[in-house]
Design a protein around this motif. Sequence first.
Motif, short mmCIF file in Angstrom:
data_model
loop_
_atom_site.label_atom_id
_atom_site.label_comp_id
_atom_site.label_asym_id
_atom_site.label_seq_id
_atom_site.Cartn_x
_atom_site.Cartn_y
_atom_site.Cartn_z
N PRO A 9 -1.38 -12.05 4.10
CA PRO A 9 -0.58 -10.88 3.74
C PRO A 9 -0.36 -10.78 2.23
CG PRO A 9 0.84 -12.60 4.56
CD PRO A 9 -0.56 -13.15 4.61
N GLY A 10 0.14 -9.66 1.81
CA GLY A 10 0.52 -9.47 0.42
C GLY A 10 0.31 -8.04 -0.01
N GLY A 11 1.18 -7.60 -0.92
CA GLY A 11 1.03 -6.25 -1.46
C GLY A 11 0.03 -6.26 -2.60
N ALA A 12 -0.65 -5.12 -2.81
CA ALA A 12 -1.51 -4.98 -3.98
C ALA A 12 -0.63 -4.95 -5.22
CB ALA A 12 -2.32 -3.70 -3.86
N GLN A 17 -0.82 0.20 -6.34
CA GLN A 17 -0.15 0.93 -5.26
C GLN A 17 0.28 2.31 -5.73
OE1 GLN A 17 2.70 -1.10 -2.74
NE2 GLN A 17 2.22 -3.03 -3.69
N ALA A 20 -2.71 4.56 -6.09
CA ALA A 20 -3.20 4.98 -4.77
C ALA A 20 -2.31 6.09 -4.21
CB ALA A 20 -3.22 3.78 -3.81
N SER A 109 5.59 -0.36 4.40
CA SER A 109 4.42 -0.86 3.67
C SER A 109 4.91 -1.62 2.43
CB SER A 109 3.54 0.31 3.25
OG SER A 109 4.08 0.93 2.10
N PRO A 110 4.01 -2.27 1.72
CA PRO A 110 4.47 -3.00 0.53
C PRO A 110 4.95 -2.09 -0.60
CG PRO A 110 2.32 -3.81 1.27
CD PRO A 110 2.60 -2.56 2.04
N LEU A 111 4.68 -0.78 -0.52
CA LEU A 111 5.05 0.13 -1.60
C LEU A 111 6.57 0.28 -1.69
CD1 LEU A 111 3.98 2.29 -3.70
CD2 LEU A 111 4.25 3.96 -1.86
N ARG B 62 12.07 -6.56 0.55
CA ARG B 62 10.89 -6.45 -0.32
C ARG B 62 9.95 -7.65 -0.17
NH1 ARG B 62 10.47 -2.08 -0.82
NH2 ARG B 62 8.34 -2.75 -0.61
N LEU B 65 8.42 -7.25 3.75
CA LEU B 65 7.53 -6.14 4.13
C LEU B 65 6.04 -6.43 3.99
CD1 LEU B 65 9.42 -2.94 3.01
CD2 LEU B 65 8.97 -3.77 5.31
N PRO B 66 5.59 -7.03 2.88
CA PRO B 66 4.14 -7.27 2.80
C PRO B 66 3.64 -8.21 3.89
CG PRO B 66 5.17 -7.50 0.64
CD PRO B 66 6.28 -7.42 1.65
N HIS B 89 -5.74 4.52 2.71
CA HIS B 89 -4.58 4.54 1.82
C HIS B 89 -3.67 3.34 2.08
CE1 HIS B 89 -1.41 5.81 -0.73
NE2 HIS B 89 -0.57 6.00 0.27
N ARG B 92 -5.12 0.20 0.75
CA ARG B 92 -5.03 0.04 -0.71
C ARG B 92 -3.68 -0.49 -1.17
NH1 ARG B 92 -7.72 5.20 -1.35
NH2 ARG B 92 -9.92 4.69 -1.44
N LEU B 93 -2.67 -0.35 -0.34
CA LEU B 93 -1.35 -0.86 -0.73
C LEU B 93 -1.26 -2.37 -0.55
CD1 LEU B 93 0.90 1.93 0.88
CD2 LEU B 93 0.02 1.82 -1.45
N HIS B 94 -2.27 -2.97 0.09
CA HIS B 94 -2.25 -4.40 0.36
C HIS B 94 -3.23 -5.16 -0.53
CE1 HIS B 94 -0.34 -2.90 4.07
NE2 HIS B 94 0.30 -4.05 4.03
N ALA B 95 -2.96 -6.45 -0.68
CA ALA B 95 -3.79 -7.27 -1.57
C ALA B 95 -5.11 -7.66 -0.91
CB ALA B 95 -3.01 -8.51 -2.00
N GLY B 136 -3.18 -4.73 6.84
CA GLY B 136 -2.71 -5.57 5.73
C GLY B 136 -2.76 -7.06 6.00
N ARG B 137 -3.37 -7.47 7.09
CA ARG B 137 -3.47 -8.87 7.53
C ARG B 137 -2.10 -9.56 7.59
NH1 ARG B 137 -9.03 -11.34 5.38
NH2 ARG B 137 -8.48 -12.72 7.06
#
Lengths: 258, 298
Positions: A9-12, A17, A20, A109-111, B62, B65-66, B89, B92-95, B136-137
Amino acid sequence: MTGTFTPMPGGAALHRQVLAQASMEARLMLRNGEQLLLAVVIPVIVLVGAVKGGQHLDLSPSVLDGRPLVDLFTPGVLALAIMSTSFTSLAIATGFERRYGVIKRLGASPLPRLGLLAGKVLALVLVELVQLFVIGGVGQLLGWTPEPGAVGFLLAVVLGTAAFAALGLLVAGTLRAEATLAAANLIYLLLLAGGAVVLPASAYGGFGSFAEWLPSGALGEAVRTAFLDGAVAWRDLGVLLGWAVLGSALTARTFTWE
Amino acid sequence: MSYGDKTAVDGLSLAVDRGSITAVLGPNGAGKTTTLETCEGYRRPHSGRVRVLGLDPIADRRRLLPRIGVMLQGQGAWSGVRAMEMLRHIARLHAHPLDVDMLSDRLGLDECGRTPYRRLSGGQQQRLGLAMALVGRPEIVFVDEPTAGMDPAARRTTWELLREMRADGVTVVLTTHYLEEAEQLADRVHIIDHGRLIASGSPLELTRGGTAATIRLVVTRPFPPGAPDSLRIALGDATEVTQLDERSLLVIGPADSTTLARVSHWCEEQGVLPESLTLGRRSLEDVFLELTGRELQP
């Protein structure tokens, strides 16, 4: 052991973000028929109509000092375009995002919320760039010769977008989606007709001294000052800043994302 | 968790093991979605404590969430966005997102990849919603009624996918009102009703382990009076006997050869002739019926 779904896992990175989100929102805005009408088609019709109609009526306002009408109307229509995107389009889009659960979905979402807001602002700027090219291009075809007023124009865009976006979110945050649609369009039409945005405040007689204090009037005057005089309209920018602060404060108190 | 004076979820206490599939089962309005949304940080519990991956869903939102994937019940996309555009979309928000083409292939989304969201069928919207939760795995996915509105084939595909995710170490928490779904998929089932937990366990435990079973006895002529009681005495305390109608009885208890021998001996004593003797495992449906006194599905 790694499988297809092994967690990773992890946010970009936040800027990715935001980019995007901005490109997604800008694409949706430019693809939507009604939004495109508001963003490009109506301003171009207003510009061509005002210039051609004014020529047939032999209008030569004293503010122009003998210069062609297009020099007056192109800045006004650019101001109108900024208003339509940052107020009307943003309010309607946000209203329906709330309705359709888009904001709720993005909330998982991570945003982060601030990233979502930044993405929205960036999307507005992208659409405004498209508008600037189209309206500026049509203006040039009609003989527009702007004074070099980049600084004044840039400040007007930034503060005008901030003021109208804050007000747009205020509407979207307090009304239902359908009511937002109606209110945002109605306010847009009222400001177009009586808000000193396309026509200068001086054209409204006694009402003009009131219209100058409206965000539409201030934005219109600021863009006109930039491209007619090549100057910075500090008073009007101050008015826009005031509306931005007031709008943000009210929005911060009332807006809920869902 | 209350709304006005109506309490949606009350004194609910449940824990989920990592790398397992947990089903929250209950009728409409039982508080399933409220429970899930509290774990996802959408709702603040009025009392009590929620921890997901050791984090507080509100205070540590925060950071949490990821790491989680969320599938909401319906909607959650722009009406004009194309299906694959939406999935890309979210990716793209995920790593380290999953390969969206693989995911769309697995979930049969390629057939509608360019279709605007508003024109997708209910089942397609569900599949897209599931894809968005997985892309997002995440370590945990919360899926709210994942197969509602799906056709049987899509439902099987979804079950396969969720099993594969479990095998790869993903924790799955799902709500459902399909008993079959809970029975087929879940390692643990929590049955809730009126916001309260009324039973927990593996599907086998809930249906009283591997030996727990039902025997349905149908005879050729009506039973003599007092038949259920006399059969219960003949079989011993471990069984329950219910008369279904004048010619059939339901026995709930271990369906072993001893019980069967006693049932046939009892028939001989009573002078009745068995017409059919059906063995069945007690289903979750039976459990639900016993616990709540009503059917889960109409």
